[in-house]
Design a protein around this motif. Structure first.
Motif, PDB file in Angstrom:
ATOM      1  N   PHE A   1       8.554 -52.107  16.719  1.00  0.00           N
ATOM      2  CA  PHE A   1       8.315 -52.542  15.338  1.00  0.00           C
ATOM      3  C   PHE A   1       6.877 -53.060  15.230  1.00  0.00           C
TER       4      PHE A   1
ATOM      5  N   LEU B   1      16.565 -55.105  12.954  1.00  0.00           N
ATOM      6  CA  LEU B   1      15.964 -54.219  11.960  1.00  0.00           C
ATOM      7  C   LEU B   1      15.802 -54.933  10.618  1.00  0.00           C
TER       8      LEU B   1
ATOM      9  N   SER C   1      13.175 -57.704  10.738  1.00  0.00           N
ATOM     10  CA  SER C   1      11.803 -57.182  10.724  1.00  0.00           C
ATOM     11  C   SER C   1      11.420 -56.699   9.331  1.00  0.00           C
TER      12      SER C   1
ATOM     13  N   MET D   1       5.669 -57.536   8.616  1.00  0.00           N
ATOM     14  CA  MET D   1       6.013 -56.130   8.386  1.00  0.00           C
ATOM     15  C   MET D   1       5.839 -55.750   6.920  1.00  0.00           C
TER      16      MET D   1
ATOM     17  N   HIS E   1      11.459 -46.463  13.363  1.00  0.00           N
ATOM     18  CA  HIS E   1      12.321 -47.607  13.650  1.00  0.00           C
ATOM     19  C   HIS E   1      13.777 -47.242  13.912  1.00  0.00           C
TER      20      HIS E   1
END
Length: 643
Positions: free
Chosen positions: A190, A223, A226, A232, A293
């Motif tokens: 990531f 996930l 992030s 992000m 991802h």
């Protein structure tokens, strides 16, 4: 230090030869054990060495004994738990006060440069005409520095330096090595980068609060965390993405029916796909969350799916955590609505994350066959990420990446299938996937042993661990790691650093690696103290050849090194003059550290001694420089380069 050309050429040849011509031990299948290492002909000490080479940043002297005493399976389970005491590490981290700051505190204490200039202009400390045009730049910079000091502000570069330093210390000294290795793995997966100023100051909290706590947990939780992180959101621009003015009743275009299987997606009619330049819609994150991802580049999605996913994720942005600069964009909106009224108006505020329903695309969408009804909100973004995290393509993609990291650059498909099956059945539990991997015969197979090439970061950390170095100035190691080709946290692409040996190895990188080994062993990296004599328990040796054998056994334990001795002993006959050993290798600093490496001697051992006897060549150890050269050559050797 300038390394002799003869050594460089020999090392290039030896490394290539080691990669392609390694001979592995073969043995008969033995009685069944929890870890099936005996089937590969390994004894328990060799198996312990293999575990340490894969799930730590390198064995420290004597650590194999500890793992054998504890039991391989018990040691691995303790590492999976990731909660071993770390008082020694915490003591080293106490001086790094910035790494515990919240994003709000970071922006307040370490503001971006343009914010400092805005403040200075507002306070009339500088004039608008002087910005970027000062005649006396030194005086101008001193003026800015004095202003920052008066306001209690610090340069954001100091924040980055602290963050990088703590990362190096954690890797070198934590007892929870697997958690740190996995934190590095997931950060790379990531990836965000200091090279993008908008996200840079959010990166310390991103690793601390998103990556590390979830490194051994459920993939979907990692996930989603992030996706909601300011780092992000800024890095892949989703913080700006907003929906077009589409009536809620209008169906999504270019979509496939919900009953269709994602694996059977037909080519998209591009005329039916919403245009990519829809005002406010940003597809960067939607594309990368699928390609990098979760699903992988061959995950069965189309451009239409990317566009539809981007629409689902509109309105995901940053809560106003600063009064100016990055993190302040939503300040006016929140003030207008009122913080206490956000939930009633459909906003979702969690930490530094904010979902804004007025920026969300209210139309119907379909992604990979899943229909998202009109008038949805934050929950459909979560549902999309959950769907991606649990997709069969994600199970295979993540399992393969883990296998590449821990097994080989081209891991066996049979093991990946087992890992993917566990990923699905265990709801994406990373601990269970790692257990499946390490319990697979493929993990222990001779074809997997020593098949990974250390990245520059792994080489540097494994080296300081191998010699029990005392790291007092970790940023000095960052300088060397960067010179060897890996400037951690500065990789610009969202892909993260490639995890393949061919990316790291070339003639220039081998030269840098050898120079690093010699600089470390000779104590020429400021703030990194080594005591070579303390590493070796043997007594009585007076030759460099015998020193090479003894120190190799300490630093590269439980390997058959007969071929390595034959390759490396001739290198000891290539003189590295004391003047060069004392010169700062790589021209990094002007301060040197003393090396406590009084040569105590070692018992005679087979291998190097026999070779010297046959050749009637005895290379005397005449001073500490020679011992440093021995250890430096070991670090730069092809055998140490592999894990």
């Amino acid at each position: 230090m300038r390394t002799p050309a003869k050594i460089v050429c020999l090392f290039v040849f030896l490394f290539i030869a080691t990669v392609f011509c390694t001979a592995f031990q073969k043995g008969r299948p033995a009685a069944k054990s929890v870890f099936p290492y005996k089937q590969a002909g390994l004894n328990i000490r060799q198996a312990a060495a293999h575990l340490l080479s894969r799930f730590t940043y390198g064995a420290t002297p004597g650590q194999i004994d500890e793992v054998v005493t504890m039991g391989l399976e018990n040691w691995f389970n303790k590492q999976l738990e990731g909660n071993l005491p770390d008082e020694g590490l915490q003591g080293r981290l106490r001086s790094y006060d910035a790494i515990q700051l919240s994003n709000t505190e970071v922006l307040s204490k370490y503001p971006p440069g343009f914010v400092v200039l805005q403040m200075a202009l507002k306070d009339s400390v500088i004039s608008k005409d002087s910005v970027g045009k000062a005649v006396d730049k030194k005086a101008y910079n001193e003026q800015i520095q004095a202003y920052m000091a008066s306001k209690g502000l610090k340069s954001d570069q100091e924040l980055y330096k602290q963050f990088i330093s703590q990362h190096i210390l954690r890797a070198a000294y934590t007892n929870n090595q697997l958690q740190e290795v996995m934190s590095d793995f997931w950060f790379n997966h990531f990836n965000v980068s200091f090279t993008k100023g908008e996200c840079a100051q959010f990166i310390p909290a991103y690793e601390r609060d998103v990556i590390r706590p979830n490194a051994l947990g459920k993939f979907d939780q990692l996930l989603i965390a992030s996706a909601k992180s300011p780092a992000m959101l800024y890095f892949l621009d989703n913080f700006t993405s907003q929906g077009a003015a589409v009536p809620a009743s209008q169906p999504a275009m270019g979509m496939m029916m919900a009953s269709e299987s994602p694996q059977k997606t037909k080519p998209v009619n591009m005329a039916a796909v919403p245009p990519k330049n829809v005002p406010g819609l940003n597809e960067n994150y939607a594309r990368e969350v699928m390609e990098l991802h979760t699903l992988g580049v061959d995950g069965g999605y189309t451009q239409s799916d990317v566009t539809q996913a981007a629409r689902v994720l509109t309105g995901w942005t940053i809560y106003p955590i600063s009064s100016s600069g990055y993190g302040s964009a939503m300040k006016g909106l929140v003030a207008k609505i009122g913080e206490n009224n956000l939930a009633a108006e459909g906003f979702v505020h969690e930490g530094d994350f904010l979902f804004t329903p007025n920026r969300h695309d209210k139309g119907e969408k379909v992604v990979l066959g899943k229909r998202f009804e009109a008038n949805g909100g934050y929950e459909e973004g979560v549902a999309l990420l959950e769907m991606l995290a649990h997709h069969p393509a994600a199970a295979n993609f993540i399992s393969r990446k883990l296998a590449v990291r821990f097994v080989s650059d081209n891991p066996p498909a049979s093991m990946i299938r087992k890992m993917a099956k566990t990923f699905t059945s265990a709801d994406g539990d990373i601990r269970q996937v790692l257990r499946t991997m390490v319990n697979s015969p493929e993990f222990w197979d001779a074809k997997a042993l020593r098949q990974k090439t250390k990245s520059p970061f792994e080489l540097a950390i494994s080296s300081v661990r191998a010699v029990n170095a005392d790291i007092q100035q970790p940023y000095q190691l960052f300088t060397w790691i960067s010179r060897m080709g890996q400037r951690i946290y500065y990789y610009q692409a969202p892909t993260g650093f490639p995890d393949k040996g061919q990316y790291w190895i070339n003639t220039g990188s081998l030269l840098s690696r050898m120079n690093f080994g010699l600089a470390l062993s000779s104590g020429r990296i400021p703030g990194v103290v080594v005591n070579l004599a303390a590493l070796n328990p043997q007594k009585g040796t007076e030759t460099a050849g015998k020193a090479l054998v003894s120190y190799s056994k300490v630093m590269i334990p439980e390997r058959n090194l007969d071929m390595a001795y034959q390759q490396l002993i001739p290198l000891l006959q290539v003189p590295v003059p004391a003047a060069k050993m004392n010169n700062e290798a790589g021209k990094t600093t002007a301060v040197s550290q003393p090396v406590s490496n009084k040569f105590s001697g070692m018992d005679a051992v087979s291998g190097a001694e026999e070779l010297n006897e046959k050749k009637k060549e005895v290379v005397p150890v005449v001073n500490n420089n020679m011992l440093a050269q021995v250890v430096g050559i070991i670090i730069g050797s092809p055998e140490f380069q592999r894990r």
